[in-house]
Design a protein around this motif. Structure first.
Motif, mmCIF file in Angstrom:
data_model
loop_
_atom_site.group_PDB
_atom_site.id
_atom_site.type_symbol
_atom_site.label_atom_id
_atom_site.label_comp_id
_atom_site.label_asym_id
_atom_site.label_seq_id
_atom_site.Cartn_x
_atom_site.Cartn_y
_atom_site.Cartn_z
ATOM 1 N N TYR A 43 -27.884 -73.184 -0.687
ATOM 2 C CA TYR A 43 -28.996 -72.307 -1.097
ATOM 3 C C TYR A 43 -29.865 -72.154 0.123
ATOM 4 O O TYR A 43 -30.175 -73.048 0.886
ATOM 5 C CB TYR A 43 -29.950 -73.012 -2.249
ATOM 6 N N ASN A 44 -30.058 -71.090 0.818
ATOM 7 C CA ASN A 44 -30.733 -70.580 1.767
ATOM 8 C C ASN A 44 -32.112 -70.181 1.406
ATOM 9 O O ASN A 44 -32.215 -68.969 0.726
ATOM 10 C CB ASN A 44 -30.014 -69.436 2.341
ATOM 11 N N TRP A 45 -33.200 -71.101 1.639
ATOM 12 C CA TRP A 45 -34.636 -70.504 1.385
ATOM 13 C C TRP A 45 -35.055 -69.350 2.186
ATOM 14 O O TRP A 45 -35.016 -69.343 3.417
ATOM 15 C CB TRP A 45 -35.311 -71.981 1.685
ATOM 16 N N GLN A 46 -35.774 -68.822 1.464
ATOM 17 C CA GLN A 46 -36.506 -67.518 2.058
ATOM 18 C C GLN A 46 -37.860 -67.125 1.737
ATOM 19 O O GLN A 46 -38.176 -65.982 1.097
ATOM 20 C CB GLN A 46 -35.520 -66.171 1.839
ATOM 21 N N TRP A 47 -38.646 -68.315 1.959
ATOM 22 C CA TRP A 47 -40.000 -68.279 1.137
ATOM 23 C C TRP A 47 -40.860 -67.135 1.888
ATOM 24 O O TRP A 47 -41.675 -66.556 1.210
ATOM 25 C CB TRP A 47 -40.743 -69.659 1.673
ATOM 26 N N PHE A 48 -40.553 -66.581 3.050
ATOM 27 C CA PHE A 48 -41.184 -65.431 3.947
ATOM 28 C C PHE A 48 -41.230 -64.175 3.148
ATOM 29 O O PHE A 48 -41.954 -63.340 3.300
ATOM 30 C CB PHE A 48 -40.653 -65.268 5.232
ATOM 31 N N ARG A 49 -40.088 -64.222 2.288
ATOM 32 C CA ARG A 49 -39.939 -62.933 1.614
ATOM 33 C C ARG A 49 -40.743 -62.751 0.101
ATOM 34 O O ARG A 49 -41.128 -61.765 -0.131
ATOM 35 C CB ARG A 49 -38.461 -62.706 0.942
ATOM 36 N N VAL A 50 -41.234 -64.044 -0.194
ATOM 37 C CA VAL A 50 -41.956 -63.962 -1.407
ATOM 38 C C VAL A 50 -43.435 -63.110 -1.411
ATOM 39 O O VAL A 50 -43.934 -62.706 -2.403
ATOM 40 C CB VAL A 50 -42.419 -65.400 -1.812
ATOM 41 N N SER A 51 -44.111 -63.190 -0.557
ATOM 42 C CA SER A 51 -45.406 -62.295 -0.436
ATOM 43 C C SER A 51 -45.401 -61.377 -0.647
ATOM 44 O O SER A 51 -46.651 -60.625 -1.114
ATOM 45 C CB SER A 51 -46.054 -62.731 1.093
ATOM 46 N N GLU A 52 -44.372 -60.401 -0.206
ATOM 47 C CA GLU A 52 -44.317 -58.991 -0.761
ATOM 48 C C GLU A 52 -44.452 -58.661 -2.137
ATOM 49 O O GLU A 52 -44.761 -57.461 -2.341
ATOM 50 C CB GLU A 52 -43.248 -58.476 0.072
ATOM 51 N N PHE A 53 -43.841 -59.657 -2.758
ATOM 52 C CA PHE A 53 -43.720 -59.606 -4.265
ATOM 53 C C PHE A 53 -45.170 -59.912 -5.165
ATOM 54 O O PHE A 53 -45.404 -59.821 -6.144
ATOM 55 C CB PHE A 53 -42.818 -60.282 -5.007
ATOM 56 N N ILE A 54 -45.999 -60.442 -4.254
ATOM 57 C CA ILE A 54 -47.501 -60.860 -4.874
ATOM 58 C C ILE A 54 -48.395 -59.759 -4.272
ATOM 59 O O ILE A 54 -49.141 -59.115 -5.278
ATOM 60 C CB ILE A 54 -48.005 -62.178 -4.205
ATOM 61 N N PHE A 55 -48.404 -59.365 -3.043
ATOM 62 C CA PHE A 55 -49.244 -58.199 -2.589
ATOM 63 C C PHE A 55 -48.877 -57.860 -1.237
ATOM 64 O O PHE A 55 -48.182 -58.617 -0.537
ATOM 65 C CB PHE A 55 -50.710 -58.511 -2.684
ATOM 66 N N SER A 56 -49.166 -56.809 -0.797
ATOM 67 C CA SER A 56 -48.765 -56.033 0.525
ATOM 68 C C SER A 56 -50.177 -55.289 0.869
ATOM 69 O O SER A 56 -50.809 -54.908 0.300
ATOM 70 C CB SER A 56 -47.592 -55.230 0.532
ATOM 71 N N ILE A 57 -50.402 -55.469 2.367
ATOM 72 C CA ILE A 57 -51.329 -54.696 2.939
ATOM 73 C C ILE A 57 -50.863 -53.287 3.737
ATOM 74 O O ILE A 57 -50.103 -53.734 4.617
ATOM 75 C CB ILE A 57 -52.187 -55.652 3.782
ATOM 76 N N ASN A 58 -51.248 -52.230 3.256
ATOM 77 C CA ASN A 58 -50.670 -51.297 4.082
ATOM 78 C C ASN A 58 -51.989 -50.129 4.295
ATOM 79 O O ASN A 58 -52.910 -49.682 3.696
ATOM 80 C CB ASN A 58 -49.788 -49.964 3.333
ATOM 81 N N ASN A 59 -52.187 -49.919 5.942
ATOM 82 C CA ASN A 59 -53.441 -49.248 6.442
ATOM 83 C C ASN A 59 -54.742 -49.979 5.962
ATOM 84 O O ASN A 59 -55.824 -49.264 5.440
ATOM 85 C CB ASN A 59 -53.399 -47.928 5.593
ATOM 86 N N GLY A 60 -54.916 -51.168 5.581
ATOM 87 C CA GLY A 60 -56.175 -51.999 5.291
ATOM 88 C C GLY A 60 -56.199 -51.952 3.720
ATOM 89 O O GLY A 60 -57.273 -52.475 3.327
ATOM 90 N N LYS A 61 -55.221 -51.625 3.221
ATOM 91 C CA LYS A 61 -55.537 -51.461 1.544
ATOM 92 C C LYS A 61 -54.543 -52.331 0.767
ATOM 93 O O LYS A 61 -53.288 -52.324 1.152
ATOM 94 C CB LYS A 61 -54.935 -49.780 1.098
#
Length: 269
Positions: A43-61
């Motif tokens: 298994y290849n761990w990819q924890w860095f991809r999890v944050s996008e499914f919690i929240f994302s910041i676009n243009n300060g929003k």
């Protein structure tokens, strides 16, 4: 010979250090076993991809991700179900303690049917049979199913708390000129609720965990969103561990809030 205060403090600190070291050893062992297991699976761990499914910041929003959207649905279902569970549980408990034979039988039948059948079957029955008849959607079918299921167990908690109050409290309420309703809501329940707060908190935590079953009727709660993400990304371990951590955070926070509310309520009475 009695130990001095300094010696007792030193012994206490020593125990804390030993406990902390034991915890670190156990946690390290668990992480090692998990790592070895996933390594053998390739298994290849990819924890860095999890944050996008919690929240994302676009243009300060800040934009909530799929997991937070699912969490909002879970909290909404849980909140409504808890209120109905409280009402159903208290109502059923009062029916069980009623002098009316018919009322007791109705409450008893409800308890036996709900407690001796699986929640999943009850959820399917309400969703596929009851919901089309009374014209409600899957969301409210889930709320009703959870409320009826948890209310059956909460009713026994309420009943135990009410019967634990000394009979003299009833007589004191009646001596003030009050009826049974006055006795319940002004004398008995204010004393019973602090006693039953811990098991009620446990029931609330159970409700949060049982709410995961609503994903089986196409409700996009936290669990369903997790399944959807996994089917698209194959981040199986990362997403399920994140979902489990969110559920754990909710239940711990809920337990803390209910315990504090119970202590405050007890101090006021």
């Amino acid at each position: 010979m009695f130990a001095s205060k300094g010696q007792r403090q030193k012994a206490h600190n020593k125990i804390l250090i030993i406990d902390f070291l034991l915890f670190c050893i156990i946690a390290t062992g668990f992480c090692y076993l998990l790592y070895r297991g996933t390594e053998k699976l390739g298994y290849n761990w990819q924890w860095f991809r999890v944050s996008e499914f919690i929240f994302s910041i676009n243009n300060g929003k800040v934009t909530p991700g799929l997991l937070l959207q699912g969490l909002a649905v879970t909290l909404k279902i849980t909140g409504l179900s808890f209120v109905l569970t409280f009402v159903i549980g208290l109502g059923t408990a009062i029916m069980r303690l009623s002098s009316s034979f018919t009322t007791k039988i109705i409450a008893r039948i409800y308890l036996e049917v709900i407690r001796n059948t699986p929640l999943l079957i009850q959820l399917f029955f309400v969703y596929f049979v009851v919901a089309p008849i009374i014209g409600i959607d899957g969301f409210w079918a889930s709320v009703i199913s959870l409320s009826l299921f948890e209310g059956a167990y909460a009713s026994e908690i309420f009943r135990a708390g009410i019967t634990s109050i000394d009979r003299g409290q009833w007589e004191a309420a009646f001596s003030l000129g009050g009826d049974k309703r006055f006795a319940y809501f002004n004398v008995i329940l204010p004393q019973a609720i602090p006693r039953i707060a811990p098991p009620l908190a446990g029931q609330a935590i159970s409700l949060v965990k049982d709410s995961a079953l609503v994903s089986t009727v196409a409700i996009y709660d936290l669990t369903m969103q997790g399944q959807s993400i996994i089917s698209e990304t194959f981040l199986t371990f990362e997403i399920w561990f994140t979902v489990a951590a969110i559920y754990l955070s909710i239940t711990l926070l809920l337990s803390w809030m209910l315990d504090n509310a119970a202590r405050k309520f007890k101090s006021e009475w």
